[in-house]
Motif scaffolding. Structure first.
Motif, PDB file in Angstrom:
ATOM      1  N   ILE A 186      -4.889  -1.269 -12.799  1.00 53.67           N
ATOM      2  CA  ILE A 186      -5.578  -2.366 -13.485  1.00 53.67           C
ATOM      3  C   ILE A 186      -6.303  -1.871 -14.718  1.00 53.67           C
ATOM      4  CG2 ILE A 186      -7.459  -4.046 -13.280  1.00 53.67           C
ATOM      5  CD1 ILE A 186      -6.738  -4.289 -10.290  1.00 53.67           C
ATOM      6  N   PHE A 187      -7.002  -0.737 -14.621  1.00 53.49           N
ATOM      7  CA  PHE A 187      -7.929  -0.332 -15.680  1.00 53.49           C
ATOM      8  C   PHE A 187      -7.394   0.735 -16.636  1.00 53.49           C
ATOM      9  CE2 PHE A 187     -10.755  -1.949 -12.296  1.00 53.49           C
ATOM     10  CZ  PHE A 187     -11.394  -2.947 -13.027  1.00 53.49           C
ATOM     11  N   LEU A 188      -6.542   1.653 -16.146  1.00 47.73           N
ATOM     12  CA  LEU A 188      -6.095   2.745 -17.015  1.00 47.73           C
ATOM     13  C   LEU A 188      -5.355   2.253 -18.263  1.00 47.73           C
ATOM     14  CD1 LEU A 188      -5.919   5.769 -17.494  1.00 47.73           C
ATOM     15  CD2 LEU A 188      -3.849   5.827 -16.065  1.00 47.73           C
ATOM     16  N   PRO A 189      -4.454   1.257 -18.172  1.00 53.36           N
ATOM     17  CA  PRO A 189      -3.760   0.802 -19.387  1.00 53.36           C
ATOM     18  C   PRO A 189      -4.687   0.214 -20.454  1.00 53.36           C
ATOM     19  CG  PRO A 189      -2.544   0.131 -17.433  1.00 53.36           C
ATOM     20  CD  PRO A 189      -3.867   0.650 -16.963  1.00 53.36           C
ATOM     21  N   LEU A 190      -5.893  -0.186 -20.061  1.00 54.05           N
ATOM     22  CA  LEU A 190      -6.829  -0.731 -21.051  1.00 54.05           C
ATOM     23  C   LEU A 190      -7.163   0.275 -22.146  1.00 54.05           C
ATOM     24  CD1 LEU A 190      -9.328  -2.605 -18.687  1.00 54.05           C
ATOM     25  CD2 LEU A 190      -7.624  -3.634 -20.182  1.00 54.05           C
ATOM     26  N   PHE A 191      -7.017   1.573 -21.833  1.00 55.57           N
ATOM     27  CA  PHE A 191      -7.403   2.612 -22.787  1.00 55.57           C
ATOM     28  C   PHE A 191      -6.205   3.145 -23.582  1.00 55.57           C
ATOM     29  CE2 PHE A 191     -10.332   2.615 -19.211  1.00 55.57           C
ATOM     30  CZ  PHE A 191     -11.546   2.453 -19.862  1.00 55.57           C
ATOM     31  N   ASN A 192      -5.074   2.455 -23.475  1.00 54.38           N
ATOM     32  CA  ASN A 192      -3.879   2.861 -24.216  1.00 54.38           C
ATOM     33  C   ASN A 192      -3.311   1.630 -24.910  1.00 54.38           C
ATOM     34  OD1 ASN A 192      -0.799   3.210 -24.450  1.00 54.38           O
ATOM     35  ND2 ASN A 192      -1.491   5.317 -24.058  1.00 54.38           N
ATOM     36  N   ARG A 193      -3.264   1.651 -26.235  1.00 54.12           N
ATOM     37  CA  ARG A 193      -2.861   0.480 -27.002  1.00 54.12           C
ATOM     38  C   ARG A 193      -1.451   0.033 -26.663  1.00 54.12           C
ATOM     39  NH1 ARG A 193       0.057  -0.306 -31.373  1.00 54.12           N
ATOM     40  NH2 ARG A 193       0.290   1.932 -31.699  1.00 54.12           N
ATOM     41  N   LEU A 194      -0.544   0.992 -26.485  1.00 53.00           N
ATOM     42  CA  LEU A 194       0.844   0.657 -26.213  1.00 53.00           C
ATOM     43  C   LEU A 194       0.988  -0.066 -24.868  1.00 53.00           C
ATOM     44  CD1 LEU A 194       3.834   0.890 -27.007  1.00 53.00           C
ATOM     45  CD2 LEU A 194       3.884   3.117 -25.831  1.00 53.00           C
ATOM     46  N   ARG A 195       0.302   0.435 -23.858  1.00 47.79           N
ATOM     47  CA  ARG A 195       0.473  -0.151 -22.527  1.00 47.79           C
ATOM     48  C   ARG A 195      -0.312  -1.446 -22.349  1.00 47.79           C
ATOM     49  NH1 ARG A 195      -0.679   4.567 -18.480  1.00 47.79           N
ATOM     50  NH2 ARG A 195      -1.705   5.465 -20.298  1.00 47.79           N
ATOM     51  N   ARG A 196      -1.457  -1.549 -22.974  1.00 44.66           N
ATOM     52  CA  ARG A 196      -2.192  -2.798 -22.801  1.00 44.66           C
ATOM     53  C   ARG A 196      -1.551  -3.957 -23.551  1.00 44.66           C
ATOM     54  NH1 ARG A 196      -6.323  -0.073 -26.065  1.00 44.66           N
ATOM     55  NH2 ARG A 196      -6.339  -0.926 -28.185  1.00 44.66           N
ATOM     56  N   SER A 197      -0.583  -3.666 -24.403  1.00 50.55           N
ATOM     57  CA  SER A 197       0.186  -4.733 -25.052  1.00 50.55           C
ATOM     58  C   SER A 197       1.557  -4.928 -24.401  1.00 50.55           C
ATOM     59  CB  SER A 197       0.376  -4.409 -26.542  1.00 50.55           C
ATOM     60  OG  SER A 197       1.076  -3.193 -26.709  1.00 50.55           O
ATOM     61  N   SER A 198       1.800  -4.184 -23.315  1.00 53.78           N
ATOM     62  CA  SER A 198       3.067  -4.296 -22.604  1.00 53.78           C
ATOM     63  C   SER A 198       3.174  -5.647 -21.899  1.00 53.78           C
ATOM     64  CB  SER A 198       3.195  -3.168 -21.578  1.00 53.78           C
ATOM     65  OG  SER A 198       4.203  -3.441 -20.643  1.00 53.78           O
ATOM     66  N   ARG A 199       4.293  -6.320 -22.079  1.00 46.79           N
ATOM     67  CA  ARG A 199       4.462  -7.632 -21.464  1.00 46.79           C
ATOM     68  C   ARG A 199       4.469  -7.531 -19.942  1.00 46.79           C
ATOM     69  NH1 ARG A 199       9.419 -11.540 -23.092  1.00 46.79           N
ATOM     70  NH2 ARG A 199      10.648  -9.813 -22.231  1.00 46.79           N
ATOM     71  N   GLN A 200       5.111  -6.494 -19.397  1.00 50.77           N
ATOM     72  CA  GLN A 200       5.150  -6.349 -17.936  1.00 50.77           C
ATOM     73  C   GLN A 200       3.750  -6.206 -17.356  1.00 50.77           C
ATOM     74  OE1 GLN A 200       7.122  -4.652 -19.970  1.00 50.77           O
ATOM     75  NE2 GLN A 200       9.262  -4.685 -19.229  1.00 50.77           N
ATOM     76  N   TRP A 201       2.929  -5.376 -18.012  1.00 50.52           N
ATOM     77  CA  TRP A 201       1.567  -5.155 -17.511  1.00 50.52           C
ATOM     78  C   TRP A 201       0.731  -6.423 -17.651  1.00 50.52           C
ATOM     79  CZ3 TRP A 201      -3.366  -4.913 -19.928  1.00 50.52           C
ATOM     80  CH2 TRP A 201      -4.389  -4.443 -19.103  1.00 50.52           C
TER      81      TRP A 201
ATOM     82  N   SER B 292       2.998  17.718 -22.934  1.00 49.73           N
ATOM     83  CA  SER B 292       2.268  17.913 -24.191  1.00 49.73           C
ATOM     84  C   SER B 292       1.917  16.594 -24.868  1.00 49.73           C
ATOM     85  CB  SER B 292       3.099  18.777 -25.146  1.00 49.73           C
ATOM     86  OG  SER B 292       4.354  18.154 -25.400  1.00 49.73           O
ATOM     87  N   SER B 293       2.720  15.562 -24.628  1.00 56.66           N
ATOM     88  CA  SER B 293       2.511  14.309 -25.342  1.00 56.66           C
ATOM     89  C   SER B 293       1.812  13.241 -24.517  1.00 56.66           C
ATOM     90  CB  SER B 293       3.862  13.756 -25.836  1.00 56.66           C
ATOM     91  OG  SER B 293       4.728  13.537 -24.734  1.00 56.66           O
ATOM     92  N   VAL B 294       1.753  13.393 -23.207  1.00 59.24           N
ATOM     93  CA  VAL B 294       1.148  12.372 -22.365  1.00 59.24           C
ATOM     94  C   VAL B 294      -0.371  12.418 -22.506  1.00 59.24           C
ATOM     95  CG1 VAL B 294       0.925  13.828 -20.312  1.00 59.24           C
ATOM     96  CG2 VAL B 294       1.200  11.366 -20.045  1.00 59.24           C
TER      97      VAL B 294
END
Length: 559
Positions: free
Chosen positions: A274-289, A340-342
């Motif tokens: 619920i909360f972790l994607p809030l801190f990532n722009r790409l995931r908080r704009s994900s339609r599935q999420w 390295s990128s995550v």
């Protein structure tokens, strides 16, 4: 994807489902909800009350009959078989699991195996799939309807088979538990789906109307039939049920704040999803999420608005919640391989989740020693074998945590659950159930009671579990008119000489059959209650003098 790989996933889901919902499903003693359903099913089979159901000889219109019809089929196939009764609910759970799988694959477009394994290891889903009651049926049929409706709305105009299938399954859901799943699962889905998928109904208007008509015909015909032939009774039931939602089991609106605990071992993972994607722009704009989060939260809000609240009512919420967790684990699987990128937050939150589960698993041998080995339920070799197995799981979880292997975490927990359902469940019988239970079901073996009616005093409520155990109707009776019903068996919480007046005793011959204790839980449990303890006394016309035969003389009644 290669066809062989897809078939392998399907086979794995089927195997996990079989173990999750069917293996050792007869261990736990039936509860009040199962007793009501099975009693009604028995009266369908033996009394012919298929369309207008009864329970303990009285009209039972509170629940639609589809789950009870299935229970009645199980009764015909194998009478008094609780494993088969629960197996019918297990089939509904398998239906839920596979439609869940295909919704993830075709609608959400995520790896379907991940959320499906998460679903099969969620506490609430396991419990409802092993319980012969109504909840699993209505939500399984509704999810099937949701899948077909989604396919229809996202397909070209001529998706008639999906519209008709959606109508049939939605109607079956209504026929299973009324509008419950429409409110708790379908409505929040429909709002969320409209917001984030923008489905087009262009050239589909007639198909949508057909979907609605089919759903109403399939789901409402029974209500119409009952209204035609039992309108007063149905009106009374509707009034009673609507009142129950307002003044029965009333809880404050925030009662479901700990909803995440219904995910069981995945509770912290749900909070993370619920909360972790809030801190990532790409995931908080994900339609599935966004879609699954909105679906889950709307379901939570709608359930919270109802005054009546029970933890099992959260089952529909677990469906979008598991998709939410599945999306996160899918993201981890795809991203953590590139360390390295995550984002660093993902690494730490994955490790925290794994560590918490490992910490939970590591205390299992101690709990097994205290609750299973010390009381003598398992031998020493079983304790040692289980401890070694748990240590291996914990070691692997540590490896998973260090090397960032999300599929290893999911696989370990799934294996642990399968092992518990196959090996641990049988031993729970001695812990959860009442080892000192002396059930009234024993009266079924006493030939002298064949055809003798059973009664309980009308102003003392009867536990419906007694009717299930006795396998016969137990009717209410006014204590002053007992002499007009002789011979009969009377169930009382106190001995007969402390229940009937001397005047009444002077007219009858009373023979104590036995004292019965039908408590499902042991005496050490807070759920142990005197409500399940009854004296069964055979009352007959007095011959010369009234006689009360005590327990030591019970052998006068031969089985």
């Amino acid at each position: 994807m290669r066809p062989s790989a897809e078939k392998g996933k399907i086979a794995l889901v089927l195997l996990v489902s079989i173990v999750t919902f069917f293996v050792n499903n007869n261990v736990i003693t039936p509860d009040i909800m199962e007793s009501r359903n099975i009693i009604t099913a028995r009266e369908m089979v033996y009394d012919g009350h298929w369309i207008i159901p009864t329970m303990n000889g009285e009209l039972r219109l509170e629940k639609p009959p589809l789950p009870t019809w299935l229970a009645a089929v199980a009764e015909i196939v194998s009478p008094d078989n609780i494993a088969l009764q629960r197996g019918m609910a297990g089939l509904a759970a398998v239906l839920l699991v596979f439609y869940f799988y295909y919704f993830a694959k075709h609608i959400l477009k995520i790896e379907p195996l991940i959320p499906t394994l998460l679903l099969c290891t969620c506490y609430n889903v396991i419990l409802m799939g092993r319980t012969a009651s109504w909840d699993i049926y209505c939500h399984a049929f509704m999810l099937a309807g949701i899948y077909h409706l989604s396919r229809a709305l996202l397909s070209p105009p001529r998706a008639w088979r999906h519209f008709i299938a959606a109508g049939i399954f939605t109607g079956l859901s209504i026929l299973s538990k009324g509008p419950v799943s429409l409110y708790a699962l379908f409505l929040p889905f429909l709002i969320s789906f409209g917001l984030f998928y923008h489905p087009s109904t262009k050239k589909k208007g007639f198909a949508v109307i057909t979907f609605i008509i089919v759903a109403l015909v399939v789901g409402a015909w029974w209500y119409a039939y009952v209204y035609l032939f039992q309108d007063n009774a149905l009106t009374a039931v509707v009034k009673k049920e609507s009142g129950s939602w307002i003044d029965h089991n009333v809880r404050p609106w925030w009662y479901y704040w700990k909803f995440f605990l219904e995910a069981g071992v995945w509770s912290f993972l749900l909070l993370t999803a619920i909360f972790l994607p809030l801190f990532n722009r790409l995931r908080r704009s994900s339609r599935q999420w966004l879609f699954t989060l909105c679906w889950m939260l709307l379901s939570l809000v709608l359930l919270s608005l109802l005054p009546e609240k029970k933890s099992r009512y959260l089952l529909p919420l677990i469906i979008p919640a598991t998709y939410l967790m599945g999306s996160l684990v899918t993201w981890w699987r795809e991203s953590l391989r590139y360390r390295s990128s995550v984002p660093r937050a993902d690494k730490w939150w994955f490790r925290i989740n794994t560590l918490l589960i490992a910490a939970t698993v590591v205390i299992l041998p101690l709990a097994t020693w205290k609750f299973f080995f010390v009381p003598g339920y398992i031998p020493l070799w079983a304790l040692i074998a289980f401890t070694v197995f748990v240590i291996l799981i914990v070691v692997y979880l540590i490896y998973v945590m260090v090397n960032l292997r999300p599929m290893g975490l999911l696989g370990s927990v799934t294996i642990l659950f399968l092992a518990a359902e196959c090996l641990v469940m049988p031993t729970l019988k001695n812990i959860i159930n009442n080892p000192e239970m002396k059930s009234i079901s024993e009266t079924r073996e006493i030939k002298a009671l064949d055809g003798v009616p059973f009664y309980h005093i009308d102003n003392v409520p009867l536990r419906i579990e007694l009717v299930y155990a006795a396998h016969r109707n137990i009717s209410p009776i006014c204590i002053d008119s007992i002499d007009s019903k002789l011979p009969c068996v009377l169930l009382t919480h106190k001995p007969i000489d402390k229940t009937l007046t001397e005047k009444s005793l002077g007219k009858i011959e009373a023979t104590l059959i036995d004292k019965y204790d039908d408590n499902r839980r042991p005496k050490t449990s807070r759920r142990y209650s005197d409500e399940f303890i009854y004296y069964a006394t055979l009352l007959n016309v007095k011959a010369d003098t009234a006689t009360i035969i005590n327990e030591e003389n019970i052998n006068m009644i031969e089985p």
